[in-house]
Design a protein around this motif. Structure first.
Motif, mmCIF file in Angstrom:
data_model
loop_
_atom_site.group_PDB
_atom_site.id
_atom_site.type_symbol
_atom_site.label_atom_id
_atom_site.label_comp_id
_atom_site.label_asym_id
_atom_site.label_seq_id
_atom_site.Cartn_x
_atom_site.Cartn_y
_atom_site.Cartn_z
ATOM 1 N N ALA A 83 40.158 -1.491 -2.583
ATOM 2 C CA ALA A 83 38.906 -1.616 -1.821
ATOM 3 C C ALA A 83 38.119 -2.808 -2.359
ATOM 4 C CB ALA A 83 38.091 -0.333 -1.937
ATOM 5 N N PRO A 84 38.489 -4.027 -1.943
ATOM 6 C CA PRO A 84 37.891 -5.247 -2.501
ATOM 7 C C PRO A 84 36.378 -5.336 -2.363
ATOM 8 C CG PRO A 84 39.833 -5.766 -1.192
ATOM 9 C CD PRO A 84 39.518 -4.328 -0.939
ATOM 10 N N THR A 85 35.808 -4.643 -1.389
ATOM 11 C CA THR A 85 34.358 -4.706 -1.189
ATOM 12 C C THR A 85 33.627 -3.562 -1.893
ATOM 13 O OG1 THR A 85 34.511 -3.453 0.879
ATOM 14 C CG2 THR A 85 34.649 -5.862 1.030
ATOM 15 N N GLY A 86 34.355 -2.776 -2.671
ATOM 16 C CA GLY A 86 33.744 -1.643 -3.360
ATOM 17 C C GLY A 86 32.722 -2.074 -4.400
ATOM 18 N N ASN A 87 31.763 -1.203 -4.659
ATOM 19 C CA ASN A 87 30.692 -1.508 -5.607
ATOM 20 C C ASN A 87 30.789 -0.542 -6.791
ATOM 21 O OD1 ASN A 87 28.321 -2.070 -7.004
ATOM 22 N ND2 ASN A 87 27.160 -2.458 -5.121
ATOM 23 N N PHE A 88 31.591 -0.911 -7.784
ATOM 24 C CA PHE A 88 31.792 -0.078 -8.965
ATOM 25 C C PHE A 88 30.499 0.065 -9.760
ATOM 26 C CE2 PHE A 88 33.531 0.402 -13.410
ATOM 27 C CZ PHE A 88 34.046 1.682 -13.230
ATOM 28 N N MET A 92 28.626 3.556 -10.921
ATOM 29 C CA MET A 92 28.313 3.881 -12.308
ATOM 30 C C MET A 92 26.810 4.034 -12.544
ATOM 31 S SD MET A 92 31.181 4.396 -13.772
ATOM 32 C CE MET A 92 31.567 5.132 -12.168
ATOM 33 N N GLN A 93 25.999 3.429 -11.678
ATOM 34 C CA GLN A 93 24.552 3.657 -11.774
ATOM 35 C C GLN A 93 24.207 5.099 -11.414
ATOM 36 O OE1 GLN A 93 23.288 0.446 -9.215
ATOM 37 N NE2 GLN A 93 22.772 -0.891 -10.948
ATOM 38 N N PHE A 94 24.896 5.650 -10.416
ATOM 39 C CA PHE A 94 24.716 7.074 -10.097
ATOM 40 C C PHE A 94 25.115 7.933 -11.295
ATOM 41 C CE2 PHE A 94 25.555 5.582 -5.586
ATOM 42 C CZ PHE A 94 24.252 5.809 -5.140
ATOM 43 N N LEU A 95 26.233 7.579 -11.912
ATOM 44 C CA LEU A 95 26.706 8.343 -13.059
ATOM 45 C C LEU A 95 25.755 8.201 -14.241
ATOM 46 C CD1 LEU A 95 28.876 10.059 -14.420
ATOM 47 C CD2 LEU A 95 30.095 7.942 -14.981
ATOM 48 N N ASN A 96 25.256 7.001 -14.454
ATOM 49 C CA ASN A 96 24.317 6.752 -15.545
ATOM 50 C C ASN A 96 23.091 7.675 -15.440
ATOM 51 O OD1 ASN A 96 23.385 5.017 -17.833
ATOM 52 N ND2 ASN A 96 21.801 4.403 -16.387
ATOM 53 N N LYS A 144 27.452 -3.275 -19.897
ATOM 54 C CA LYS A 144 26.059 -3.538 -20.258
ATOM 55 C C LYS A 144 25.146 -2.406 -19.793
ATOM 56 C CE LYS A 144 26.601 -8.581 -20.200
ATOM 57 N NZ LYS A 144 26.235 -9.863 -19.519
ATOM 58 N N LEU A 145 25.432 -1.855 -18.619
ATOM 59 C CA LEU A 145 24.635 -0.748 -18.091
ATOM 60 C C LEU A 145 24.591 0.406 -19.088
ATOM 61 C CD1 LEU A 145 23.212 0.781 -15.680
ATOM 62 C CD2 LEU A 145 25.521 1.514 -15.015
ATOM 63 N N PHE A 146 25.743 0.803 -19.574
ATOM 64 C CA PHE A 146 25.807 1.930 -20.503
ATOM 65 C C PHE A 146 25.326 1.548 -21.901
ATOM 66 C CE2 PHE A 146 29.319 3.517 -17.570
ATOM 67 C CZ PHE A 146 28.493 4.433 -16.946
ATOM 68 N N SER A 147 25.728 0.372 -22.371
ATOM 69 C CA SER A 147 25.358 -0.042 -23.734
ATOM 70 C C SER A 147 23.855 -0.228 -23.881
ATOM 71 C CB SER A 147 26.076 -1.341 -24.104
ATOM 72 O OG SER A 147 27.467 -1.154 -24.160
ATOM 73 N N ASN A 148 23.189 -0.628 -22.813
ATOM 74 C CA ASN A 148 21.739 -0.872 -22.862
ATOM 75 C C ASN A 148 20.907 0.387 -22.632
ATOM 76 O OD1 ASN A 148 22.194 -3.588 -23.344
ATOM 77 N ND2 ASN A 148 22.065 -4.170 -21.186
ATOM 78 N N ASN A 149 21.572 1.514 -22.408
ATOM 79 C CA ASN A 149 20.848 2.763 -22.201
ATOM 80 C C ASN A 149 20.551 3.395 -23.565
ATOM 81 O OD1 ASN A 149 19.993 5.425 -21.618
ATOM 82 N ND2 ASN A 149 21.161 5.428 -19.708
ATOM 83 N N PRO A 150 19.297 3.503 -23.952
ATOM 84 C CA PRO A 150 18.948 4.027 -25.269
ATOM 85 C C PRO A 150 19.065 5.545 -25.376
ATOM 86 C CG PRO A 150 16.944 3.545 -24.050
ATOM 87 C CD PRO A 150 18.084 3.093 -23.192
ATOM 88 N N SER A 151 19.375 6.207 -24.262
ATOM 89 C CA SER A 151 19.411 7.666 -24.264
ATOM 90 C C SER A 151 20.683 8.227 -24.899
ATOM 91 C CB SER A 151 19.288 8.203 -22.837
ATOM 92 O OG SER A 151 18.056 7.815 -22.252
#
Length: 269
Positions: A83-88, A92-96, A144-151
């Motif tokens: 799915a080349p147009t997929g937004n991974f 992952m923002q939903f999962l975050n 970066k999304l996960f690493s920058n989350n201080p929680s």
């Protein structure tokens, strides 16, 4: 103390990883997107959950899956080839957000050496990534999304090409002709070493770190796949002579080796 671990994505790597964690004495929850696989997970002793994360949100019991986890292992690929147009990143923002809501304290994110793009020469964990593929770019953004989350504490593993039972690239390449980049160097890792790296991180509490997961042998594509095909009794692929630039990237697992945890499973048949 770690008691309960969630493996998000019990596929080729995730299921044997979950089974290995069970043997280590952990309680393991695991997810699949395929209803038919729930019974197999349960039979293996894994608490099964049917969960799918799409560009528009998460379907399934994500709250129940994340509840009371000591560590979450995220092992789902971007899937951009199909799915080349997929937004991974969006997925992952939903999962975050779900991880925040569940207050999961620790996370391992399985990434890829594709974040290093076409860099030349030796590449280490502290090398600045320069992804060129869309998959590599989105993986780096999610790191970066996960690493920058201080929680929560996050450890990133950048695996090379995966090989192991019922998975060897030479079987897909067998008999193919005019394959480019035959002199490009390979960065591979066996399933057993993937599991060894993850279980070692858990055992030694290596949090907020980045690890490259690549076996320290880097033959050219032409040399390796020709030899492996002959050993397996399949038709070797044929490589095209070209004047195009050759990317001789060698990904080093410096951090893991410095900690005296060498990789043990050869990539040679």
């Amino acid at each position: 103390m770690i008691n309960t671990i969630g493996v998000l994505g019990c596929g080729w790597l995730g299921k044997p990883l979950a089974e290995s964690l069970l043997k280590e004495g952990y309680h393991v929850k695991g997810t699949t997107t395929t209803p038919d696989k729930l019974t197999a997970l349960q039979a293996a002793g894994i608490s099964p959950f049917l969960i799918a994360i799409g560009d528009d949100g998460i379907k399934g019991g994500i709250s129940s899956f994340l509840k009371d986890l000591d560590v979450l292992i995220i092992n789902i690929p971007p899937g951009l080839r199909k799915a080349p147009t997929g937004n991974f990143v969006a997925r992952m923002q939903f999962l975050n957000q779900a991880i925040n809501d569940a207050e999961v304290p620790k996370l391992i994110f399985v990434s890829s050496t594709s974040v290093y793009g076409a860099l030349q020469g030796e590449v280490w964990e502290d090398t600045v990534p320069k992804p060129i593929s869309e998959s590599g770019k989105q993986l780096l953004a999610v790191e970066k999304l996960f690493s920058n989350n201080p929680s929560f504490k996050t450890t990133i593993i950048r695996f090379g090409g995966l090989i192991g039972p019922k998975r060897h690239p030479v079987r897909q390449l067998s008999g193919k002709k005019n394959i480019k980049s035959g002199e490009e160097l390979l960065n591979l890792i066996h399933l057993d070493d993937c599991i060894r790296i993850i279980t070692t991180i858990l055992r030694e509490s290596y949090w907020n770190q980045i690890f490259n997961g690549v076996y320290p042998y880097h033959p050219s594509k032409k040399e390796y796949y020709t030899n492996e095909a002959l050993k397996m009794g399949v038709t070797p692929p044929e490589f095209q002579d070209t004047n195009a630039p050759v990317y001789k990237k060698i990904v080093k697992s410096q951090v893991f080796n410095v900690k005296s945890h060498p990789l043990l499973t050869t990539i040679v048949s």
